[in-house]
Design a protein around this motif. Structure first.
Motif, PDB file in Angstrom:
ATOM      1  N   SER A  56      37.499  31.438  25.980  1.00  0.00           N
ATOM      2  CA  SER A  56      38.272  31.479  27.224  1.00  0.00           C
ATOM      3  C   SER A  56      39.575  32.258  27.084  1.00  0.00           C
ATOM      4  O   SER A  56      40.287  32.456  28.064  1.00  0.00           O
ATOM      5  CB  SER A  56      38.582  30.054  27.688  1.00  0.00           C
ATOM      6  OG  SER A  56      39.488  29.424  26.801  1.00  0.00           O
ATOM      7  N   TRP A  60      40.665  35.276  32.839  1.00  0.00           N
ATOM      8  CA  TRP A  60      40.684  33.896  33.333  1.00  0.00           C
ATOM      9  C   TRP A  60      40.079  33.791  34.734  1.00  0.00           C
ATOM     10  O   TRP A  60      39.803  32.693  35.193  1.00  0.00           O
ATOM     11  CB  TRP A  60      42.108  33.351  33.304  1.00  0.00           C
ATOM     12  CG  TRP A  60      42.607  33.165  31.897  1.00  0.00           C
ATOM     13  CD1 TRP A  60      41.849  32.954  30.776  1.00  0.00           C
ATOM     14  CD2 TRP A  60      43.958  33.188  31.462  1.00  0.00           C
ATOM     15  NE1 TRP A  60      42.638  32.850  29.667  1.00  0.00           N
ATOM     16  CE2 TRP A  60      43.946  32.986  30.047  1.00  0.00           C
ATOM     17  CE3 TRP A  60      45.183  33.353  32.093  1.00  0.00           C
ATOM     18  CZ2 TRP A  60      45.109  32.945  29.284  1.00  0.00           C
ATOM     19  CZ3 TRP A  60      46.348  33.308  31.337  1.00  0.00           C
ATOM     20  CH2 TRP A  60      46.300  33.108  29.941  1.00  0.00           C
ATOM     21  N   ARG A  61      39.863  34.919  35.376  1.00  0.00           N
ATOM     22  CA  ARG A  61      39.084  34.886  36.622  1.00  0.00           C
ATOM     23  C   ARG A  61      37.592  34.901  36.296  1.00  0.00           C
ATOM     24  O   ARG A  61      36.789  34.282  36.992  1.00  0.00           O
ATOM     25  CB  ARG A  61      39.449  36.067  37.520  1.00  0.00           C
ATOM     26  CG  ARG A  61      38.645  36.081  38.802  1.00  0.00           C
ATOM     27  CD  ARG A  61      39.140  37.094  39.813  1.00  0.00           C
ATOM     28  NE  ARG A  61      38.274  37.071  40.993  1.00  0.00           N
ATOM     29  CZ  ARG A  61      38.522  37.739  42.103  1.00  0.00           C
ATOM     30  NH1 ARG A  61      39.621  38.484  42.199  1.00  0.00           N
ATOM     31  NH2 ARG A  61      37.703  37.665  43.135  1.00  0.00           N
ATOM     32  N   ASP A  62      37.224  35.598  35.245  1.00  0.00           N
ATOM     33  CA  ASP A  62      35.810  35.706  34.872  1.00  0.00           C
ATOM     34  C   ASP A  62      35.299  34.476  34.129  1.00  0.00           C
ATOM     35  O   ASP A  62      34.111  34.174  34.171  1.00  0.00           O
ATOM     36  CB  ASP A  62      35.590  36.940  33.987  1.00  0.00           C
ATOM     37  CG  ASP A  62      35.687  38.242  34.759  1.00  0.00           C
ATOM     38  OD1 ASP A  62      35.430  38.215  35.976  1.00  0.00           O
ATOM     39  OD2 ASP A  62      36.028  39.274  34.161  1.00  0.00           O
ATOM     40  N   GLN A 116      35.924  30.397  33.505  1.00  0.00           N
ATOM     41  CA  GLN A 116      36.576  29.183  33.962  1.00  0.00           C
ATOM     42  C   GLN A 116      36.103  27.979  33.143  1.00  0.00           C
ATOM     43  O   GLN A 116      34.951  27.935  32.696  1.00  0.00           O
ATOM     44  CB  GLN A 116      36.269  28.941  35.442  1.00  0.00           C
ATOM     45  CG  GLN A 116      37.077  29.837  36.377  1.00  0.00           C
ATOM     46  CD  GLN A 116      38.535  29.418  36.459  1.00  0.00           C
ATOM     47  OE1 GLN A 116      38.854  28.276  36.767  1.00  0.00           O
ATOM     48  NE2 GLN A 116      39.430  30.362  36.195  1.00  0.00           N
ATOM     49  N   PRO A 166      44.047  28.633  42.403  1.00  0.00           N
ATOM     50  CA  PRO A 166      43.537  29.882  41.805  1.00  0.00           C
ATOM     51  C   PRO A 166      43.277  30.976  42.831  1.00  0.00           C
ATOM     52  O   PRO A 166      43.379  32.174  42.501  1.00  0.00           O
ATOM     53  CB  PRO A 166      42.236  29.437  41.120  1.00  0.00           C
ATOM     54  CG  PRO A 166      41.862  28.142  41.767  1.00  0.00           C
ATOM     55  CD  PRO A 166      43.147  27.501  42.158  1.00  0.00           C
ATOM     56  N   ARG A 195      37.294  23.689  41.870  1.00  0.00           N
ATOM     57  CA  ARG A 195      38.411  24.557  41.470  1.00  0.00           C
ATOM     58  C   ARG A 195      37.913  25.684  40.572  1.00  0.00           C
ATOM     59  O   ARG A 195      38.332  26.850  40.721  1.00  0.00           O
ATOM     60  CB  ARG A 195      39.475  23.734  40.746  1.00  0.00           C
ATOM     61  CG  ARG A 195      40.652  24.552  40.241  1.00  0.00           C
ATOM     62  CD  ARG A 195      41.662  23.700  39.507  1.00  0.00           C
ATOM     63  NE  ARG A 195      41.068  23.000  38.363  1.00  0.00           N
ATOM     64  CZ  ARG A 195      41.693  22.094  37.630  1.00  0.00           C
ATOM     65  NH1 ARG A 195      42.930  21.756  37.912  1.00  0.00           N
ATOM     66  NH2 ARG A 195      41.091  21.521  36.617  1.00  0.00           N
ATOM     67  N   ALA A 196      37.035  25.375  39.632  1.00  0.00           N
ATOM     68  CA  ALA A 196      36.516  26.392  38.719  1.00  0.00           C
ATOM     69  C   ALA A 196      35.704  27.450  39.464  1.00  0.00           C
ATOM     70  O   ALA A 196      35.739  28.637  39.115  1.00  0.00           O
ATOM     71  CB  ALA A 196      35.660  25.738  37.636  1.00  0.00           C
ATOM     72  N   VAL A 221      37.073  31.056  42.112  1.00  0.00           N
ATOM     73  CA  VAL A 221      37.311  32.477  41.816  1.00  0.00           C
ATOM     74  C   VAL A 221      36.020  33.228  41.471  1.00  0.00           C
ATOM     75  O   VAL A 221      36.065  34.353  40.979  1.00  0.00           O
ATOM     76  CB  VAL A 221      38.331  32.621  40.657  1.00  0.00           C
ATOM     77  CG1 VAL A 221      39.699  32.129  41.086  1.00  0.00           C
ATOM     78  CG2 VAL A 221      37.854  31.881  39.409  1.00  0.00           C
ATOM     79  N   PRO A 266      33.596  32.796  39.039  1.00  0.00           N
ATOM     80  CA  PRO A 266      33.586  33.194  37.630  1.00  0.00           C
ATOM     81  C   PRO A 266      32.219  33.683  37.173  1.00  0.00           C
ATOM     82  O   PRO A 266      31.189  33.297  37.732  1.00  0.00           O
ATOM     83  CB  PRO A 266      33.959  31.888  36.912  1.00  0.00           C
ATOM     84  CG  PRO A 266      33.451  30.817  37.807  1.00  0.00           C
ATOM     85  CD  PRO A 266      33.679  31.329  39.205  1.00  0.00           C
ATOM     86  N   VAL A 288      31.050  29.846  33.172  1.00  0.00           N
ATOM     87  CA  VAL A 288      31.685  28.538  33.311  1.00  0.00           C
ATOM     88  C   VAL A 288      31.467  27.764  32.014  1.00  0.00           C
ATOM     89  O   VAL A 288      30.327  27.583  31.572  1.00  0.00           O
ATOM     90  CB  VAL A 288      31.102  27.741  34.493  1.00  0.00           C
ATOM     91  CG1 VAL A 288      31.719  26.340  34.555  1.00  0.00           C
ATOM     92  CG2 VAL A 288      31.325  28.479  35.807  1.00  0.00           C
TER      93      VAL A 288
END
Length: 331
Positions: free
Chosen positions: A63, A97-99, A101, A124, A173-174, A177, A179, A182
């Motif tokens: 991460s 951190w967008r890709d 989570q 986010p 939340r994860a 964006v 991702p 994950v």
């Protein structure tokens, strides 16, 4: 064949005091000690092992929360390129951190108690410039529905929810964006069995509906039995066996995997022998010579005590690091 979304090669993370340029403490904690692993896009890969084996450290490295001591972590981007995660800094790390989570073990401590659910999930969206105001509220509403919560939940605070509901908020939340990967770090270990099963089923539904890729970190093989496509087993910072979930459960080849599987409940088995390992897991500060597992292995030979086994490919496509792998399943 699906291309790997994530390629990990010879990854190491040592914690210890430097003794000058290119000189390090020989008793440094070798939390991750040379792992290689591919995570295929659209699949669930599980990293399994006892507490202290290094799996959570590996998650932090992937991460970008920690920097590797050596090795590579390559993440394939949407345009077909690759990011070398371990070298990212500044704005490039923020993009990572967008890709990538994370979903954490404790669904309460991972949520800010002073923020409403709307604020938690929208944060986010604001941080990455995705949406604000009414547009963000629409996304939050859609995400709550997708994880099985009503839109009336968005104006409440985390303390008003059960553990399973809090974990659903963390999942929403994860996902905010979109991702590419994950990582679930023991995402159901703090939940009751029935609630954990519901969360794992939710993971499966989201994977199917959104095409998600998961790396599932857990100490419990029963958690991944029906949710993972592949399983990698870690012991003292190293991967000792990797295979498809079916291949691993049907025919474990490493004695450590056999011991872990013997503890998994199996109602269909008429009889089952529990493999109890002697002794305790060695310290990552003082890893045994040769095969790290040999002090607890009934099959250990002088070769095991002196020489670390290389990981080799099995006929069924799995991998095992063992000088005397099991020939057949014992279950």
């Amino acid at each position: 064949m699906t291309e790997p979304l994530l390629q990990i090669s010879n990854l190491e993370k040592h914690f210890g005091q430097s003794k000058g340029m290119f000189k390090f403490d020989p008793h440094a904690v070798r939390a991750v000690n040379g792992i290689s692993l591919n995570v295929n896009e659209g699949a669930t890969t599980a990293l399994v092992g006892e507490s202290g084996c290094g799996k959570s450290t590996a998650a932090k490295l992937i991460s970008g929360a920690l920097t590797p001591s050596s090795g590579e972590i390559l993440l394939r981007t949407s345009d077909g390129g690759q990011l070398n995660v371990g070298t990212l800094k500044g704005s490039a790390r923020k993009k990572l951190w967008r890709d990538v989570q994370l979903i954490f073990q404790d669904p309460f401590s991972s949520l800010n108690p002073r923020m409403t659910v709307r604020q938690i999930i929208a944060e986010p969206l604001r941080n990455f410039g995705i949406a604000r105001g009414d547009a963000a509220t629409k996304i939050v509403t859609d995400l709550l529905d997708r994880v099985g919560l009503q839109s009336t939940a968005m104006n409440r605070y985390p303390h008003a929810f059960s553990g399973g509901q809090r974990q659903r908020i963390g999942i929403a939340r994860a996902l905010a964006v979109n991702p590419r990967l994950v990582i679930g770090d023991e995402p159901v270990s703090a939940l009751d069995v029935s609630v954990a099963a519901q969360i794992l089923n939710l993971f499966q539904t989201l994977k199917k509906d959104l095409g998600l890729t998961y790396l599932l970190i857990t100490h419990d093989l029963s958690v991944v039995r029906h949710s993972a496509d592949r399983v990698a087993v870690m012991y003292l910072g190293q991967i000792v066996e990797e295979n498809t979930t079916a291949g691993l459960f049907e025919a474990p080849r490493h004695p450590y995997t056999q011991a872990l599987l013997s503890a998994v409940p199996d109602p269909s088995a008429k009889s089952k022998t529990r493999v109890v390992l002697p002794g305790e897991v060695a310290s990552a500060r003082n890893i045994p010579t040769g095969c790290a597992f040999h002090p607890r292995c009934a099959l250990a030979t002088d070769l095991c005590r002196s020489t670390a086994p290389k990981i080799s490919t099995l006929p069924n496509g799995g991998r095992v690091a063992c000088h005397t792998p099991l020939e057949t399943a014992s279950r």
